[in-house]
Design a protein around this motif. Structure first.
Motif, PDB file in Angstrom:
ATOM      1  N   ARG A 115      23.737  -7.032   7.442  1.00 34.32           N
ATOM      2  CA  ARG A 115      23.511  -6.228   6.229  1.00 34.32           C
ATOM      3  C   ARG A 115      24.109  -6.910   5.013  1.00 34.32           C
ATOM      4  O   ARG A 115      23.524  -6.914   3.934  1.00 34.32           O
ATOM      5  CB  ARG A 115      24.098  -4.832   6.398  1.00 34.32           C
ATOM      6  CG  ARG A 115      23.276  -3.957   7.298  1.00 34.32           C
ATOM      7  CD  ARG A 115      23.897  -2.591   7.474  1.00 34.32           C
ATOM      8  NE  ARG A 115      23.018  -1.746   8.261  1.00 34.32           N
ATOM      9  CZ  ARG A 115      23.451  -0.787   9.033  1.00 34.32           C
ATOM     10  NH1 ARG A 115      24.733  -0.506   9.109  1.00 34.32           N
ATOM     11  NH2 ARG A 115      22.597  -0.070   9.728  1.00 34.32           N
ATOM     12  N   GLN A 116      25.281  -7.510   5.174  1.00 32.28           N
ATOM     13  CA  GLN A 116      25.904  -8.230   4.064  1.00 32.28           C
ATOM     14  C   GLN A 116      25.034  -9.412   3.641  1.00 32.28           C
ATOM     15  O   GLN A 116      24.873  -9.676   2.448  1.00 32.28           O
ATOM     16  CB  GLN A 116      27.300  -8.707   4.458  1.00 32.28           C
ATOM     17  CG  GLN A 116      28.287  -7.586   4.642  1.00 32.28           C
ATOM     18  CD  GLN A 116      29.531  -8.021   5.397  1.00 32.28           C
ATOM     19  OE1 GLN A 116      29.772  -9.195   5.606  1.00 32.28           O
ATOM     20  NE2 GLN A 116      30.320  -7.055   5.837  1.00 32.28           N
ATOM     21  N   GLN A 117      24.466 -10.131   4.608  1.00 33.73           N
ATOM     22  CA  GLN A 117      23.603 -11.267   4.295  1.00 33.73           C
ATOM     23  C   GLN A 117      22.350 -10.838   3.553  1.00 33.73           C
ATOM     24  O   GLN A 117      21.820 -11.586   2.734  1.00 33.73           O
ATOM     25  CB  GLN A 117      23.203 -12.004   5.582  1.00 33.73           C
ATOM     26  CG  GLN A 117      24.349 -12.705   6.253  1.00 33.73           C
ATOM     27  CD  GLN A 117      23.998 -13.152   7.662  1.00 33.73           C
ATOM     28  OE1 GLN A 117      22.965 -12.794   8.218  1.00 33.73           O
ATOM     29  NE2 GLN A 117      24.874 -13.939   8.237  1.00 33.73           N
ATOM     30  N   LEU A 118      21.876  -9.641   3.841  1.00 33.60           N
ATOM     31  CA  LEU A 118      20.678  -9.115   3.185  1.00 33.60           C
ATOM     32  C   LEU A 118      20.986  -8.493   1.827  1.00 33.60           C
ATOM     33  O   LEU A 118      20.090  -8.049   1.134  1.00 33.60           O
ATOM     34  CB  LEU A 118      20.003  -8.073   4.082  1.00 33.60           C
ATOM     35  CG  LEU A 118      19.396  -8.612   5.374  1.00 33.60           C
ATOM     36  CD1 LEU A 118      18.939  -7.461   6.263  1.00 33.60           C
ATOM     37  CD2 LEU A 118      18.238  -9.549   5.072  1.00 33.60           C
ATOM     38  N   GLY A 119      22.257  -8.455   1.460  1.00 32.54           N
ATOM     39  CA  GLY A 119      22.639  -7.872   0.177  1.00 32.54           C
ATOM     40  C   GLY A 119      22.776  -6.371   0.218  1.00 32.54           C
ATOM     41  O   GLY A 119      22.748  -5.707  -0.816  1.00 32.54           O
ATOM     42  N   LEU A 120      22.933  -5.815   1.403  1.00 29.90           N
ATOM     43  CA  LEU A 120      23.131  -4.378   1.558  1.00 29.90           C
ATOM     44  C   LEU A 120      24.627  -4.121   1.705  1.00 29.90           C
ATOM     45  O   LEU A 120      25.277  -4.750   2.534  1.00 29.90           O
ATOM     46  CB  LEU A 120      22.398  -3.859   2.793  1.00 29.90           C
ATOM     47  CG  LEU A 120      20.892  -4.068   2.796  1.00 29.90           C
ATOM     48  CD1 LEU A 120      20.329  -3.716   4.162  1.00 29.90           C
ATOM     49  CD2 LEU A 120      20.224  -3.244   1.720  1.00 29.90           C
ATOM     50  N   TYR A 121      25.142  -3.232   0.921  1.00 31.43           N
ATOM     51  CA  TYR A 121      26.572  -2.953   0.949  1.00 31.43           C
ATOM     52  C   TYR A 121      26.794  -1.469   1.161  1.00 31.43           C
ATOM     53  O   TYR A 121      26.060  -0.644   0.627  1.00 31.43           O
ATOM     54  CB  TYR A 121      27.235  -3.410  -0.355  1.00 31.43           C
ATOM     55  CG  TYR A 121      27.034  -4.874  -0.585  1.00 31.43           C
ATOM     56  CD1 TYR A 121      27.884  -5.805  -0.002  1.00 31.43           C
ATOM     57  CD2 TYR A 121      25.970  -5.341  -1.333  1.00 31.43           C
ATOM     58  CE1 TYR A 121      27.694  -7.160  -0.178  1.00 31.43           C
ATOM     59  CE2 TYR A 121      25.767  -6.698  -1.521  1.00 31.43           C
ATOM     60  CZ  TYR A 121      26.634  -7.594  -0.939  1.00 31.43           C
ATOM     61  OH  TYR A 121      26.431  -8.940  -1.104  1.00 31.43           O
TER      62      TYR A 121
END
Length: 139
Positions: A115-121
């Protein structure tokens, strides 16, 4: 440690993408097929089914698993540019620190890194300041 009745698929994952990171589907494939996610993974199983797929992200996964930064930094210094060895050491440390570690815990860590790699926080929960498990936003 691990339950001998844990069933792990023989070959369900494909190699990492060109960027070096496993895709979202790959991130779930192996662990989704574990029969009992509450079993403790063995190093043998981790070596065979997890390490080669996720080694490129070993540092971030280590953070998600609760390994302290200084331990990760020492590992990186001792084994520069050797992500498979570093990831193996991180998972070994995790299994020693958390004797009741489960496949489910590893699945959560892998999902959070992806999720962090996808820009989801995670969005902070207004009641206790902890990230919620279901609320995410994109930058």
């Amino acid at each position: 440690m691990g339950n001998k009745n844990t069933r792990i698929p023989q070959s369900t994952s494909s190699p990492p993408t060109r960027s070096g990171h496993a895709t979202t589907v790959e991130s779930a494939v192996v662990i989704d097929q574990i029969k009992n996610k509450d079993d403790t993974p063995t190093m043998k199983d981790l070596n065979r089914y997890v390490i080669s797929i996720y080694a490129v992200d070993w540092y971030n996964i280590g953070i998600e698993l609760g390994i302290e930064h200084h331990v990760l930094n020492v590992t990186e210094k001792d084994h520069p540019q050797q992500s498979v060895i570093c990831f193996r050491k991180v998972l070994d440390k995790w299994l020693k620190l958390i004797p009741n570690a489960t496949w489910r815990m590893l699945e959560v860590a892998l999902t959070n890194v992806r999720r962090q790699q996808l820009g989801l926080y995670p969005v902070d929960d207004v009641y206790d300041g902890k990230p919620t498990q279901h609320a995410y936003f994109v930058d």
